[in-house]
Structures are given as C-alpha cells and as structure tokens.
Design an enzyme around this catalytic site. Structure first.
Site, PDB file in Angstrom:
ATOM      1  N   SER A   1      -6.954  13.884  16.523  1.00 47.33           N
ATOM      2  CA  SER A   1      -8.566  13.655  17.320  1.00 47.33           C
ATOM      3  C   SER A   1      -9.585  13.614  16.995  1.00 47.33           C
ATOM      4  O   SER A   1      -9.073  13.072  15.788  1.00 47.33           O
ATOM      5  CB  SER A   1      -7.537  15.070  18.454  1.00 47.33           C
ATOM      6  OG  SER A   1      -9.029  14.391  19.471  1.00 47.33           O
TER       7      SER A   1
ATOM      8  N   TYR B   1     -12.859   4.003  21.355  1.00 52.46           N
ATOM      9  CA  TYR B   1     -12.507   4.737  20.141  1.00 52.46           C
ATOM     10  C   TYR B   1     -12.840   6.199  20.754  1.00 52.46           C
ATOM     11  O   TYR B   1     -11.627   6.946  21.123  1.00 52.46           O
ATOM     12  CB  TYR B   1     -13.148   4.541  19.336  1.00 52.46           C
ATOM     13  CG  TYR B   1     -12.901   6.104  17.983  1.00 52.46           C
ATOM     14  CD1 TYR B   1     -11.623   5.838  17.646  1.00 52.46           C
ATOM     15  CD2 TYR B   1     -13.876   6.818  17.559  1.00 52.46           C
ATOM     16  CE1 TYR B   1     -11.552   6.769  16.300  1.00 52.46           C
ATOM     17  CE2 TYR B   1     -13.715   7.649  17.015  1.00 52.46           C
ATOM     18  CZ  TYR B   1     -12.364   7.812  16.234  1.00 52.46           C
ATOM     19  OH  TYR B   1     -12.354   9.088  15.736  1.00 52.46           O
TER      20      TYR B   1
ATOM     21  N   ASP C   1       4.296   0.008  11.811  1.00 56.66           N
ATOM     22  CA  ASP C   1       2.569  -0.404  12.146  1.00 56.66           C
ATOM     23  C   ASP C   1       2.962  -0.137  13.565  1.00 56.66           C
ATOM     24  O   ASP C   1       3.239  -0.655  14.414  1.00 56.66           O
ATOM     25  CB  ASP C   1       3.152  -1.922  12.024  1.00 56.66           C
ATOM     26  CG  ASP C   1       1.420  -2.844  12.629  1.00 56.66           C
ATOM     27  OD1 ASP C   1       0.548  -2.333  13.119  1.00 56.66           O
ATOM     28  OD2 ASP C   1       1.958  -4.201  13.187  1.00 56.66           O
TER      29      ASP C   1
ATOM     30  N   ASN D   1      -1.224  10.834  12.193  1.00 57.27           N
ATOM     31  CA  ASN D   1      -2.450  11.303  11.495  1.00 57.27           C
ATOM     32  C   ASN D   1      -2.792   9.751  11.382  1.00 57.27           C
ATOM     33  O   ASN D   1      -4.279   9.823  11.525  1.00 57.27           O
ATOM     34  CB  ASN D   1      -2.154  11.450   9.883  1.00 57.27           C
ATOM     35  CG  ASN D   1      -3.716  11.242   8.948  1.00 57.27           C
ATOM     36  OD1 ASN D   1      -4.496  12.048   8.747  1.00 57.27           O
ATOM     37  ND2 ASN D   1      -2.907   9.950   8.383  1.00 57.27           N
TER      38      ASN D   1
ATOM     39  N   LYS E   1       0.598  -1.193   0.036  1.00 58.85           N
ATOM     40  CA  LYS E   1      -0.069   0.021   0.244  1.00 58.85           C
ATOM     41  C   LYS E   1       0.683   1.174   0.405  1.00 58.85           C
ATOM     42  O   LYS E   1       0.295   2.369  -0.434  1.00 58.85           O
ATOM     43  CB  LYS E   1      -1.049   0.122   1.358  1.00 58.85           C
ATOM     44  CG  LYS E   1      -1.756  -0.877   0.867  1.00 58.85           C
ATOM     45  CD  LYS E   1      -3.389  -1.226   2.612  1.00 58.85           C
ATOM     46  CE  LYS E   1      -3.651  -2.076   2.294  1.00 58.85           C
ATOM     47  NZ  LYS E   1      -4.996  -1.931   3.611  1.00 58.85           N
TER      48      LYS E   1
ATOM     49  N   LYS F   1      -9.084   9.023  21.585  1.00 56.73           N
ATOM     50  CA  LYS F   1      -9.381  10.529  21.166  1.00 56.73           C
ATOM     51  C   LYS F   1      -9.599  11.568  22.473  1.00 56.73           C
ATOM     52  O   LYS F   1      -8.711  12.587  22.090  1.00 56.73           O
ATOM     53  CB  LYS F   1     -10.414  10.630  20.298  1.00 56.73           C
ATOM     54  CG  LYS F   1     -10.284  10.281  18.591  1.00 56.73           C
ATOM     55  CD  LYS F   1      -9.291   9.957  18.052  1.00 56.73           C
ATOM     56  CE  LYS F   1      -9.075   9.416  16.848  1.00 56.73           C
ATOM     57  NZ  LYS F   1      -7.509   9.279  16.177  1.00 56.73           N
TER      58      LYS F   1
END
Length: 313
Positions: free
Chosen positions: A168, A200, A86, A113, A64, A204
């Site tokens: 975030s 999740y 990773d 990111n 990728k 964040k």
C-alpha cells in the site's frame, strides 16, 4: 493533528530495529515478488535470495527481467527465476498463474509489490480499466486468487505459515470520498474527475480494504496476509513526476530502506501473529486508515473485483 503526526512519523521514521541480517534462513521456501526486477522489489529479491530462498521475480518485460536475474546473480552468487506477467492484462495474469502452478505446487511467500504511481490519465489497461487501479488492485487480486492453492499447500506443509504481503502507501491515509466503481472503467468522465492523484490514493486505500477482506474470507488457511507502507523511498515509481514533485524526490530515502518493512512482514517469525496487520516504516506495526477496515467496504470491493474477473474469463 493526529494525521499530521502520522505522516511525519512515516516520512521521517525512527531508526529501524530490523535489518536484512535478521531474516531467517529460507532454504526450501519459494518466494515470488511482483515487480522484482527493480526498486524495492529488486532489493526484496536480493535479500531473500541471499537467505537461500527459491526466488521468482515477475514483471512485464522479458528483457528487464533477464537483466535483473543477471544483476542478482552478480550481487548474490545465486540464481533467481523469471516469470513474465503484465498486471495490466488479465489474460497475462491468468497465463502467469498457470505457468507458476505448473512449476511450483507450493508458494510460501508472495510479495504483491509491483504497481504504478500517477501515470497519464489517458492510459488504460489491456481490458479497458484505469491503469492505476487495474495494475495496483485488480491485477494483484486476480493473480493471488489464481495461485491461492499453492499458498494453501505451503501452509499445510508447515511449520511456517504462508505469507502474502500487499504493498500500500502512505497515500492510503487520505480518506477517499465514496468510491464509485464505475469510475474505474465504465464512466471515463468520473475517472478523469478523480485525476491521477485521486486514482492513486484510491488504489492504495483499496489495497488495505482488500487485505482486510481477504483475511475475513480466508481465516484458518494458515496464511498470514498483511499490507505495508514501504516508506517515502526513491524508486522508478516517480518516473511520472514533474515540477514540484520532481523537487520532492530529492527528499526520498534510499531504495533499500523501502524493502525493510515488507521483508519484516514477509519473512520474520513475529509477523506470524499479525494476520491482517498493517506495517509502516521501518518494520513497525501501524494503524491502517479506519475506513479501510469496514466490512461493508470490503464486501463492495470484493464483489466488484469478482465481477470484473468473471466478465473476462
């Protein structure tokens, strides 16, 4: 009511006053984007590459990564570079940092990111941590810590300050219950009780906590560190969504919009003055969840992160 207004403002933000055309020339500056092979990361890489930066994209898959380099070459006529990493493996993070420091003694802009969004609760990192927290918080913390000398060297070079931009989310607006760090590795029952969404949201929120604490601990280094909510944007992060969530995906903004806010925080001169700032769609200063700015929370998170890294070195 304020919370509702905040969510609406960030979900349906006003037209951006910032565009990629306003990014200054970045010749001579080295930029690394984790997750730069796809989505918002790819759009960020494309924008800074077009402005003459030396660009590294970091991701897990070599295939990728190489495909992204080819696409960037086709779209910009410029060559980017690939760094295999990773974030869900501390050994991989350590090796990637070693390679980067061999290649680049100075790093001017780091976009943390990459991330995951609500993967299966059964998934863990290579080191046994919850995949969401391990990828979104622990991995970026470790990588940033290891390559800090390159960021400091770039800041010392002047005249520009080095930048770290941590991704975030609007999910950080939801105040978490008291964080029990045992839930992220040692206590699987507590981890599963949080659920994929709770994990999740916690990750964040922890990104905001980490950003604030990094600023407290590294004042005077010439590094501007900011956190951003990139917006409600279509990316590969939604690949785990099903049912109602999949229907909601049709309301998302196009991917290039998601790069605007972190590009503003990472490249523009005005953002030099916003160390510890929080940016919201599109390229606006925002107010982070107040609970994330508590020094006591910052100390707790930092000590937990340090302990996890030491346990695996």
């Amino acid at each position: 009511m304020d919370s509702i207004k905040t969510r609406i403002s960030q979900t349906l933000p006003p037209k951006s006053t910032f565009s990629v055309d306003q990014i200054p020339d970045l010749y001579g500056r080295v930029v690394l984007i984790t997750g730069g092979n796809t989505g918002i990361g790819y759009e960020t890489a494309k924008a800074v590459l077009a402005k003459n930066a030396k660009v590294y994209i970091a991701c897990r898959s070599c295939e990728k990564g190489e495909n992204a380099l080819a696409s960037l070459r086709e779209e910009t006529g410029k060559e980017a570079h690939f760094l295999q990493m990773d974030l869900a493996s501390l050994a991989s993070v350590r090796e990637a940092a070693r390679k980067l420091l061999e290649l680049e003694p100075k790093l001017h802009i780091l976009f943390n990111n990459a991330g995951v969004m609500e993967p299966s609760i059964d998934l863990l990192t290579a080191d046994g941590y919850d995949l969401t927290v391990g990828t979104n918080v622990l991995g970026p913390y470790y990588f940033t810590s290891l390559i800090l000398p390159a960021l400091v060297a770039a800041a010392d070079e002047g005249p520009y300050k080095a930048r770290i931009v941590n991704t975030s989310s609007m999910a950080s607006e939801t105040p978490p219950k008291a964080i029990d760090y045992l839930a992220f590795k040692e206590d699987d029952k507590k981890r599963r009780a949080l659920g994929t969404q709770g994990l999740y949201y916690a990750s964040k929120w922890m990104t905001l906590v980490y950003t604030a604490e990094f600023c407290r601990r590294h004042k005077g280094l010439g590094i501007v560190t900011a956190a951003v909510n990139p917006g409600v944007v279509q990316t590969e992060l939604q690949r785990h969504w099903t049912g109602v969530q999949a229907c909601m995906a049709k309301m998302l903004h196009p991917t290039p919009y998601g790069a605007l806010t972190q590009l503003y925080a990472g490249t523009t001169e005005p953002a030099d003055e916003f160390n510890g700032g929080y940016f919201i769609p599109w390229a606006r200063r925002g107010k982070p969840n107040p609970t994330s700015q508590d020094p006591a929370e910052g100390k707790r998170l930092w000590e937990w992160l340090e302990a996890q890294v030491k346990a695996h070195e």
